[in-house]
Enzyme design. Structure first.
Site, PDB file in Angstrom:
ATOM      1  N   ASN A   9       0.765  -0.845   0.205  1.00 58.70           N
ATOM      2  CA  ASN A   9       0.380  -0.260  -0.127  1.00 58.70           C
ATOM      3  C   ASN A   9       0.784   1.699   0.025  1.00 58.70           C
ATOM      4  OD1 ASN A   9      -1.565   2.220   0.307  1.00 58.70           O
ATOM      5  ND2 ASN A   9      -2.354   1.573   2.854  1.00 58.70           N
ATOM      6  N   TRP A  10       1.139   2.197  -1.203  1.00 57.49           N
ATOM      7  CA  TRP A  10       2.055   3.094  -1.138  1.00 57.49           C
ATOM      8  C   TRP A  10       1.480   4.402  -1.117  1.00 57.49           C
ATOM      9  CZ3 TRP A  10       4.064   3.200  -7.305  1.00 57.49           C
ATOM     10  CH2 TRP A  10       4.565   0.771  -7.155  1.00 57.49           C
ATOM     11  N   LYS A  11       0.069   4.122  -0.468  1.00 62.77           N
ATOM     12  CA  LYS A  11      -0.403   5.381   0.569  1.00 62.77           C
ATOM     13  C   LYS A  11      -0.370   6.690  -0.981  1.00 62.77           C
ATOM     14  CE  LYS A  11       0.050   3.646   4.557  1.00 62.77           C
ATOM     15  NZ  LYS A  11      -0.259   3.185   6.093  1.00 62.77           N
ATOM     16  N   GLY A 231       2.743  -0.812   4.684  1.00 60.35           N
ATOM     17  CA  GLY A 231       2.624   0.468   4.064  1.00 60.35           C
ATOM     18  C   GLY A 231       4.243   1.043   3.547  1.00 60.35           C
ATOM     19  N   GLY A 232       4.656   0.987   4.448  1.00 63.09           N
ATOM     20  CA  GLY A 232       6.012   1.455   5.185  1.00 63.09           C
ATOM     21  C   GLY A 232       6.985   0.729   4.395  1.00 63.09           C
TER      22      GLY A 232
END
Ligand code: PGA
Length: 251
Positions: A9-11, A231-232
């Site tokens: 999830n690159w956001k 995410g990160g």
């Protein structure tokens, strides 16, 4: 459950140049026979780039949100049909950042999941409790309520969902749920899905929240953890590849 599913999830991160570098690193580093399923979910403006760079590769792509409406006068929104047009396999719905910053209700999240399914895009339905809810002993109640809304709306399509358990207090904080804590909630979700569909074995339940190269193996070894929403650590090819490697190892 089959192979583990690892989703980045690159956001709201990336540029055309950075994405190209990240994806090249990912594709170069993926072992030809890696047994995990891999996908990345990017901001909508980059989905066409993902389609052109990932088509024909083992990495699938997806979006981070979708409109609850089918089409029309909804300025700024992106429909499920548009995601399908760009060959998205997945779309994240109900991420806690959308519930928190955009006021998304359980009902809205359920409608979004339904729209995605109607277009053949698999919704990754996020559920998770805040720290206050956990401390008040409400974790099971909260995640069950969030998932129940989706199950109620999508009915017999429940077996087509991916579910992600993401404790809000673990997202982007470096504070991960212990494998035992995560497994306990996953077991609750698994039972809820099993009560809703006879085909529950095909529903992947991902863990998300500060999953990284160091803790992935222990989390993914839990019986009801079918993968990760990252995410990160999905923004650096070596970190993401380590998690994919850990997923392959426990397969
Ligand atoms: P994190 O994010 O891995 O940076 O904690 C996970 C997510 O929000 O999906």
């Amino acid at each position: 459950m089959g192979n583990k599913l690892i989703v980045g999830n690159w956001k709201m991160n990336g540029t055309l140049a950075d994405n190209a570098t990240l994806l090249a690193g990912l594709l170069n580093g993926l072992a030809a026979d890696h047994p995990a399923r891999v996908a990345v979910c990017a901001p909508a403006v980059y989905l066409q780039q993902l389609q052109s760079l990932l088509q024909g590769t083992p990495v699938a792509w997806g979006a981070q949100d979708v409109s609850s409406h089918e089409r029309g006068a909804y300025t700024g929104e992106v429909s499920a049909a548009m995601l399908r047009d760009l060959a998205c396999r997945y779309v994240i719905v109900g991420h806690s950042e959308r519930r928190q910053y955009h006021g998304e209700s359980d009902e809205l999240v359920a409608t979004k999941a339904q729209r995605a399914l109607a277009c053949g895009v698999t919704p990754i339905v996020c559920v998770g409790e805040t720290l206050a809810q956990r401390e008040a002993g409400q974790t099971d109640m909260v995640v069950k309520r969030q998932l129940a809304s989706v199950i109620h709306t999508v009915g017999h399509c429940t077996s087509e969902l991916v579910v992600a358990y993401e404790p809000v207090w673990a997202i982007g904080t470096g504070q991960t749920a212990t494998p035992e804590m995560a497994q306990a909630v996953h077991a609750v979700l698994r039972a809820q899905i099993a009560a809703a569909t006879s085909n529950s074995a095909r529903v992947a339940i991902l863990y998300g929240g500060s999953m990284n190269a160091a803790n992935a193996a222990a989390l993914l070894a839990q019986p009801d953890i079918d993968g990760g929403l990252i995410g990160g650590a999905s923004l650096k090819a070596p970190d993401f590849l380590s998690i994919v490697g850990a997923a392959g190892a426990v397969h």
